[in-house]
Design a protein around this motif. Structure first.
Motif, PDB file in Angstrom:
ATOM      1  N   LEU A  62      15.240   0.912   3.421  1.00  0.00           N
ATOM      2  CA  LEU A  62      14.633  -0.425   3.354  1.00  0.00           C
ATOM      3  C   LEU A  62      14.363  -0.980   4.750  1.00  0.00           C
ATOM      4  N   VAL A  63      15.218  -0.673   5.714  1.00  0.00           N
ATOM      5  CA  VAL A  63      14.959  -1.081   7.102  1.00  0.00           C
ATOM      6  C   VAL A  63      13.711  -0.352   7.606  1.00  0.00           C
ATOM      7  N   ASP A  64      13.576   0.924   7.260  1.00  0.00           N
ATOM      8  CA  ASP A  64      12.365   1.671   7.629  1.00  0.00           C
ATOM      9  C   ASP A  64      11.125   0.991   7.056  1.00  0.00           C
ATOM     10  N   GLN A  65      11.218   0.550   5.792  1.00  0.00           N
ATOM     11  CA  GLN A  65      10.090  -0.125   5.154  1.00  0.00           C
ATOM     12  C   GLN A  65       9.799  -1.459   5.830  1.00  0.00           C
ATOM     13  N   LEU A  66      10.840  -2.201   6.174  1.00  0.00           N
ATOM     14  CA  LEU A  66      10.646  -3.465   6.896  1.00  0.00           C
ATOM     15  C   LEU A  66       9.944  -3.224   8.223  1.00  0.00           C
ATOM     16  N   GLU A  67      10.347  -2.180   8.922  1.00  0.00           N
ATOM     17  CA  GLU A  67       9.716  -1.862  10.213  1.00  0.00           C
ATOM     18  C   GLU A  67       8.231  -1.545  10.023  1.00  0.00           C
ATOM     19  N   THR A  68       7.923  -0.763   8.994  1.00  0.00           N
ATOM     20  CA  THR A  68       6.526  -0.426   8.711  1.00  0.00           C
ATOM     21  C   THR A  68       5.733  -1.680   8.371  1.00  0.00           C
ATOM     22  N   ASP A  69       6.292  -2.518   7.520  1.00  0.00           N
ATOM     23  CA  ASP A  69       5.605  -3.753   7.131  1.00  0.00           C
ATOM     24  C   ASP A  69       5.377  -4.664   8.338  1.00  0.00           C
ATOM     25  N   LEU A 109      -3.903 -10.511   5.332  1.00  0.00           N
ATOM     26  CA  LEU A 109      -2.674 -11.098   5.858  1.00  0.00           C
ATOM     27  C   LEU A 109      -1.744 -11.514   4.718  1.00  0.00           C
ATOM     28  N   GLU A 110      -2.300 -12.129   3.692  1.00  0.00           N
ATOM     29  CA  GLU A 110      -1.480 -12.546   2.556  1.00  0.00           C
ATOM     30  C   GLU A 110      -0.858 -11.337   1.857  1.00  0.00           C
ATOM     31  N   ARG A 111      -1.656 -10.258   1.687  1.00  0.00           N
ATOM     32  CA  ARG A 111      -1.116  -9.038   1.064  1.00  0.00           C
ATOM     33  C   ARG A 111      -0.002  -8.435   1.920  1.00  0.00           C
ATOM     34  N   GLU A 118       8.585  -8.884   0.054  1.00  0.00           N
ATOM     35  CA  GLU A 118       9.192  -8.066  -0.993  1.00  0.00           C
ATOM     36  C   GLU A 118      10.205  -7.082  -0.415  1.00  0.00           C
ATOM     37  N   SER A 119       9.869  -6.462   0.701  1.00  0.00           N
ATOM     38  CA  SER A 119      10.794  -5.526   1.347  1.00  0.00           C
ATOM     39  C   SER A 119      12.043  -6.256   1.830  1.00  0.00           C
TER      40      SER A 119
END
Length: 153
Positions: A62-69, A109-111, A118-119
Motif C-alpha cells: 500500500l505504501v508502494d501504491q501511495l508512492e505511485t499515486d 486531477l480529480e481522478r 482511496e490508497s
C-alpha cells in the motif's frame, strides 16, 4: 474562487513548497529524491512497527501504491505547467482551447486525487489504531517534508 480551483491551488502550492524546502534545506536536490526517501522511510517504519509479516507485506504494498499515486499527481502538475507555458506562448491560442485544457486537466486531477485518497484510506484501514499512531509518531525528517504537500492532496 470555486472549491475545485482552490484545491488545485493548494496542491500546487504544496508542491512548490516541497521544491523550495528541498532546494534550500540542504537535503536532496530534487522533489523526486525527497519523495523517494520519504516513502522509503515510511516502508522502514512499517517494517519496524507491524509484527505480522502478512499484514506488513500488505502495508508495504500500500505504501508502494501511495508512492505511485503521489508520483502521478506530481507528474500531472509538471505536465500542466508545461502545457500552460506552451498555450501561453502561442498567441493564437483561443479561450476555448484554454478552457478545454483546464477541463481535461481538472478531470484527470480529480481522478488522480480520488485514487490517492482511496490508497490512503486502504492504508489506514489496514492498520490497527496503535500501529497507525506509532507510524505517525515515528515520522522522519524526509516524511515531515513531504507531509506539507500530502496534506493538500
Amino acid at each position: 474562487m470555486n472549491y475545485s480551483r482552490y484545491r488545485i491551488y493548494c496542491v500546487f502550492s504544496g508542491l512548490v513548497s516541497l521544491w523550495l524546502v528541498s532546494a534550500c534545506g540542504g537535503g536532496p536536490a530534487t522533489p523526486q529524491e525527497i519523495e523517494r526517501q520519504a516513502f522509503d522511510d515510511m516502508r522502514t517504519e512499517v517494517r519496524g512497527i507491524v509484527e505480522d509479516t502478512e499484514r506488513e507485506a500488505i502495508l508495504v504494498g500500500l505504501v508502494d501504491q501511495l508512492e505511485t499515486d503521489y508520483s502521478n499527481l506530481r507528474s500531472l502538475a509538471e505536465a500542466r505547467r508545461l502545457k500552460l507555458w506552451a498555450l501561453n506562448a502561442d498567441y493564437d491560442t483561443t479561450r476555448e482551447e484554454y478552457a478545454k485544457f483546464l477541463d481535461e486537466f481538472n478531470g484527470q486531477l480529480e481522478r488522480d486525487h480520488k485514487k490517492f485518497r482511496e490508497s490512503r484510506r486502504a492504508f489506514i484501514d489496514a492498520t490497527t489504531p496503535e500501529e497507525l499512531s506509532a507510524i505517525g509518531k515515528s515520522n522522519t525528517k524526509s516524511m515531515a517534508r513531504l507531509a506539507n504537500s500530502l496534506m493538500s492532496i
